[in-house]
Design a protein around this motif. Structure first.
Motif, PDB file in Angstrom:
ATOM      1  N   ASP A 136     -11.157  53.874 -65.875  1.00  0.00           N
ATOM      2  CA  ASP A 136     -12.470  54.378 -66.263  1.00  0.00           C
ATOM      3  C   ASP A 136     -13.249  54.878 -65.050  1.00  0.00           C
ATOM      4  OD1 ASP A 136     -12.483  53.528 -69.210  1.00  0.00           O
ATOM      5  OD2 ASP A 136     -12.049  51.641 -68.205  1.00  0.00           O
ATOM      6  N   LEU A 168     -17.269  55.077 -74.595  1.00  0.00           N
ATOM      7  CA  LEU A 168     -18.117  55.467 -73.470  1.00  0.00           C
ATOM      8  C   LEU A 168     -18.809  56.800 -73.743  1.00  0.00           C
ATOM      9  CD1 LEU A 168     -18.695  54.041 -70.820  1.00  0.00           C
ATOM     10  CD2 LEU A 168     -16.952  55.447 -69.728  1.00  0.00           C
ATOM     11  N   MET A 182     -16.300  46.908 -66.950  1.00  0.00           N
ATOM     12  CA  MET A 182     -17.298  47.970 -66.810  1.00  0.00           C
ATOM     13  C   MET A 182     -18.238  47.747 -65.623  1.00  0.00           C
ATOM     14  SD  MET A 182     -19.487  49.478 -70.001  1.00  0.00           S
ATOM     15  CE  MET A 182     -20.183  51.118 -69.970  1.00  0.00           C
TER      16      MET A 182
END
Length: 504
Positions: free
Chosen positions: A113, A377, A394
């Protein structure tokens, strides 16, 4: 007592005792930034930038300015201060000076991510100066990644008389690669034509996490192969065809030697909001005359405009306090952090049984596929989801615009975790709030944790008791539904394992 605390904070390594204080720099309008390529200036303006933040100005000075990449850089700056662009901008500018398609910059990050986010930053500026950016994170098959990273030379164009050209059949299709360690190692060990032979810049983002976890020994492997290329070229300098160029020319086309060497060293930039001071870990990076850039005198820094609050709650009604807090925040964009992926899943499932919630809640954790996390997201960024319940997947570097609040449903065990969680809000000079839900026996321990960031201002945030009481009846029903859901999931997993074992 105060003197003792100062001694404990003192950097261990000598070069860390004389850092560049980023807080002494001011924002700099783009039109006043020295030497900035006009094409990059236009790209930054298209991104909405009119000036650079202090950490970006400080790094620019040490790379494009008088520093000129003479030293490796260690950047310890608060979350949300703009570290990604701080290294992306000077690297892109330097690579743009020489139009040759080689993999010359590598950025390594701990999660997919975060890598996707960093790739977006490079992708917004690099194409404007003729550079291409690749991604190696395992999001797609390795075969697909190879197609995007490796190309065959155009034989119709004839022989390339470039001093770096080794007459290999395969060449890099990208100038800059953003990668996670595991997939990077896959390409190093098995992808034909993938080479770090021309690497000029290595960025280790979220350094403390990347050094803490071995990730298939990616760092010693990268350093070994780049050093071996340098040594091999040095040993055979007389046999390398010069095509009319002086033999003192460095292999990436920079004509000034470094410390008497005819080829350039590998420039390293390491970054974190909680940069380690452990000498044994720092030594792994093999830094060259490193320079530390940090904010203020404290090792750990919270965002300047962050407000911290503690919410004291009844142990048996903790989820109800969370719901009451979310209702009280009026639909503002929030990230709720738990201590594990399992806790994230259970909490999000429990919240789904509250039909009268005025916000949309989604899960974001390592249990999910990358495609599911990316979709969540995207919806969160676009405002379709107001609340994301997350594990610490995250916490590192994720930048979601407009996150007004961070809620620690589970108190973080370490100050580093608190810093990275809290740093999801109050980014880029914006304001933000961090709430931590605490049982009474956790209050003292939480206070000691905050002392490590000199945060004595953490008042109690009172959730209206009427709001807590209004959800208690629904909570009892939701708990029963959660129990049934957990039993059903356990049964499905067991059935799946049985079928899988029979198939074998």
């Amino acid at each position: 007592m105060e003197e003792s605390r100062k001694r404990r904070r003192a950097p261990v390594l000598p070069w860390m005792r004389s850092p560049v204080d980023v807080s002494q720099f001011e924002e700099c309008p783009l039109h006043l930034l020295p030497c900035l390529d006009t094409r990059l200036k236009a790209a930054l303006e298209n991104m909405g930038f009119s000036s650079l933040f202090p950490v970006q100005v400080a790094v620019w000075q040490e790379t494009i300015g008088p520093g000129a990449f003479e030293r490796d850089l260690c950047i310890n700056s608060p979350t949300g201060s703009g570290k990604t662009l701080a290294y992306a901008l000077p690297i892109v500018q330097m690579l743009s000076k020489r139009a040759v398609k080689r993999l010359r910059a590598l950025v390594v990050l701990p999660t997919r991510d975060l890598a996707l986010q960093v790739k977006e930053v490079f992708g917004a500026i690099a194409p404007d100066v003729g550079l291409s950016v690749g991604l190696a994170i395992g999001q797609s098959s390795i075969a697909q990644e190879i197609l995007e990273l490796i190309k065959r030379p155009n034989t119709e164009a004839g022989i390339c008389y470039d001093p770096e050209y080794h007459f290999n059949e395969l060449q890099s299709a990208v100038d800059i690669l953003v990668a996670t360690p595991g997939r990077l190692m896959d390409h190093i060990t098995s992808t034909k034509g993938f080479t770090l032979e021309h690497l000029r810049y290595l960025v280790v983002d979220e350094t403390d996490r990347l050094l803490r976890e071995a990730y298939q020994s990616w760092l010693p492997t990268v350093l070994k192969v780049t050093h071996s290329y340098d040594e091999d070229l040095m040993n055979h300098v007389d046999s390398i065809p010069t095509f009319g160029f002086p033999k003192t020319m460095r292999r990436c086309g920079v004509e000034r030697g470094f410390k008497g060497k005819p080829y350039p060293r590998l420039v390293k930039m390491v970054l974190s909001a909680t940069l380690t001071q452990d000498p044994s870990k720092i030594a792994q990076l093999d830094l060259h005359h490193p320079l530390l850039l940090t904010t203020g005198k404290m090792r750990y820094q919270l965002p300047e405009k962050l407000e911290s609050y503690k919410v004291i709650c009844d142990s048996k009604l903790k989820p109800v306090y969370l719901i009451a807090l979310l209702q009280n925040l009026g639909g503002e964009k929030c990230i709720v952090f738990t201590s594990s992926v399992e806790s994230t899943h259970r909490l999000c499932t429990l919240l789904s049984f509250f039909d009268d919630l005025k916000v949309k809640v989604k899960e974001f954790s390592g249990l999910q596929r990358q495609s599911v996390r990316s979709k969540t997201l995207k919806a969160f960024r676009e405002g379709e989801i107001q609340v994301v319940v997350s594990s610490d997947a995250m916490t590192r570097g994720m930048d979601v615009e407009g996150v007004r609040n961070v809620i620690n449903y589970d108190m973080p065990a370490y100050v580093k975790t608190y810093i990275h969680r809290a740093g999801r809000t109050a980014r880029a000079g914006q304001t933000g709030r961090c709430f931590t839900l605490l049982r009474k026996h956790e209050v003292k321990r939480f206070g000691k944790l905050l002392q490590k960031v000199d945060n004595d201002s953490c008042p109690v945030y009172s959730v209206p008791s009427s709001c807590v009481e209004s959800f208690q009846a629904t909570y009892i029903t939701a708990l029963e539904k959660l129990k049934e859901a957990v039993e059903s999931e356990t049964s499905r997993k067991l059935d799946s394992r049985i079928k899988s074992s029979r198939g074998k």
